[in-house]
Design an enzyme around this catalytic site. Structure first.
Site, PDB file in Angstrom:
ATOM      1  N   SER A 104       0.696  -1.111   0.000  1.00 38.01           N
ATOM      2  CA  SER A 104       0.016  -0.047  -0.050  1.00 38.01           C
ATOM      3  C   SER A 104       0.719   1.292  -0.029  1.00 38.01           C
ATOM      4  O   SER A 104       1.786   1.537  -0.640  1.00 38.01           O
ATOM      5  CB  SER A 104      -0.870   0.008   1.286  1.00 38.01           C
ATOM      6  OG  SER A 104      -2.036   1.008   1.159  1.00 38.01           O
ATOM      7  N   ASP A 113      -9.457  -4.112  -5.413  1.00 38.07           N
ATOM      8  CA  ASP A 113      -8.936  -3.225  -4.380  1.00 38.07           C
ATOM      9  C   ASP A 113      -9.408  -1.752  -4.871  1.00 38.07           C
ATOM     10  O   ASP A 113      -9.345  -1.359  -5.929  1.00 38.07           O
ATOM     11  CB  ASP A 113      -7.332  -3.658  -4.595  1.00 38.07           C
ATOM     12  CG  ASP A 113      -6.434  -2.419  -3.863  1.00 38.07           C
ATOM     13  OD1 ASP A 113      -7.253  -1.714  -2.701  1.00 38.07           O
ATOM     14  OD2 ASP A 113      -5.289  -2.352  -4.017  1.00 38.07           O
ATOM     15  N   HIS A 116      -7.584  -5.186  -1.022  1.00 35.10           N
ATOM     16  CA  HIS A 116      -6.374  -4.297  -0.537  1.00 35.10           C
ATOM     17  C   HIS A 116      -5.893  -5.211   0.477  1.00 35.10           C
ATOM     18  O   HIS A 116      -5.775  -5.171   1.569  1.00 35.10           O
ATOM     19  CB  HIS A 116      -6.844  -3.078   0.045  1.00 35.10           C
ATOM     20  CG  HIS A 116      -5.520  -2.202   0.208  1.00 35.10           C
ATOM     21  ND1 HIS A 116      -5.002  -1.769  -1.136  1.00 35.10           N
ATOM     22  CD2 HIS A 116      -4.900  -1.325   1.073  1.00 35.10           C
ATOM     23  CE1 HIS A 116      -3.982  -0.844  -0.774  1.00 35.10           C
ATOM     24  NE2 HIS A 116      -3.864  -0.662   0.474  1.00 35.10           N
TER      25      HIS A 116
END
Length: 256
Positions: free
Chosen positions: A122, A201, A229
């Site tokens: 991320s 995501d 995610h």
């Protein structure tokens, strides 16, 4: 301690720098990478960095990891006035400090186990991208040579690309027209990378943009998986990740 490394009884011959996501922590990232760690335990130690800024929990952290706080992020939350806020370069200086300290700590405790690559998730994947690019540009002499990287569900902001463009153009003395192709090439990272993208995501569009803008098509492999995610959950997806990453490591002679 604001940073963590692998356990003292390290056995693998090499190590990977692990950069967690926003609103996360090394303890949580260890859990998120548990399947990968188990598969690569004979090959790599995992060295975890703690981001510099305390924050609220990030996407997907609660309620599963409610007991694994506190949480940290790599960039401070914007006050809403970007004109008066720190530049990307200034924010990177804050990012570098815990990473550099973690590396020094690891090298002191384990001088014979070199850090050879990185895993970022991320926001941590964006940080990893910037580290790779800065190293390619001849900066960050303290950063071990990164031969390979895995970027999991990268979070992307165009501000990062603009920072890179500005830095490159300054190196070319503003002679943009005559050297357009040359400086554009300098925005592209040229080490083997594996990009994991969850089909559901929320950051998928940005993840695709990041790899398209800043990674060489010849060196970057993209693996889409059924998920959001997160690190992949399905056994066949996990196996594919492991196989592809091993092959990348063999390509650069990180693994035999």
């Amino acid at each position: 301690m604001r940073y963590q490394a692998s356990p003292a009884l390290a056995k693998a011959p090499r190590a990977l720098l692990c950069i967690h996501g926003a609103g996360c922590s090394p303890a949580i990232f260890r859990v998120q990478l548990s399947k990968l760690r188990a598969a690569l335990r004979e090959d790599f130690e995992f060295v975890y960095v703690t981001a510099p800024f305390p924050s609220s929990a990030g996407p997907g952290i609660l309620p599963v990891f409610a007991d694994l706080g506190p949480y940290y992020s790599w960039f401070e939350s914007s006050s809403g006035n970007n004109n008066n806020g720190p530049s990307v370069g200034e924010r990177l200086a804050a990012v570098h400090d815990p990473i550099r300290r973690t590396i020094v700590d690891w090298q002191t405790q384990h001088p014979h186990i070199p850090i050879v690559g990185a895993i970022g998730f991320s926001e941590g994947a964006l940080v990893t991208t910037l580290l790779l690019w800065q190293q390619q540009m001849g900066r960050l002499p303290w950063l071990p040579r990164m031969s390979v990287a895995m970027l999991i569900c990268p979070w992307y902001q165009d501000e990062a690309s603009q920072y890179m463009r500005n830095e490159v153009m300054e190196n070319h003395d503003d002679d943009h027209d005559s050297k357009d192709t040359e400086w554009q090439e300098e925005l592209v990272i040229r080490i083997p990378t594996l990009h994991l993208q969850g089909r559901d995501d929320f950051a998928l569009a940005g993840s695709k943009m990041l790899v398209a803008r800043h990674f060489s098509p010849r060196e970057a492999q993209v693996l889409e998986f059924a998920g959001q995610h997160q690190f992949p959950n399905r056994p066949r997806d996990v196996l594919e990740v492991i196989n592809r990453f091993r092959k990348l490591c063999v390509t650069v002679q990180t693994l035999e």
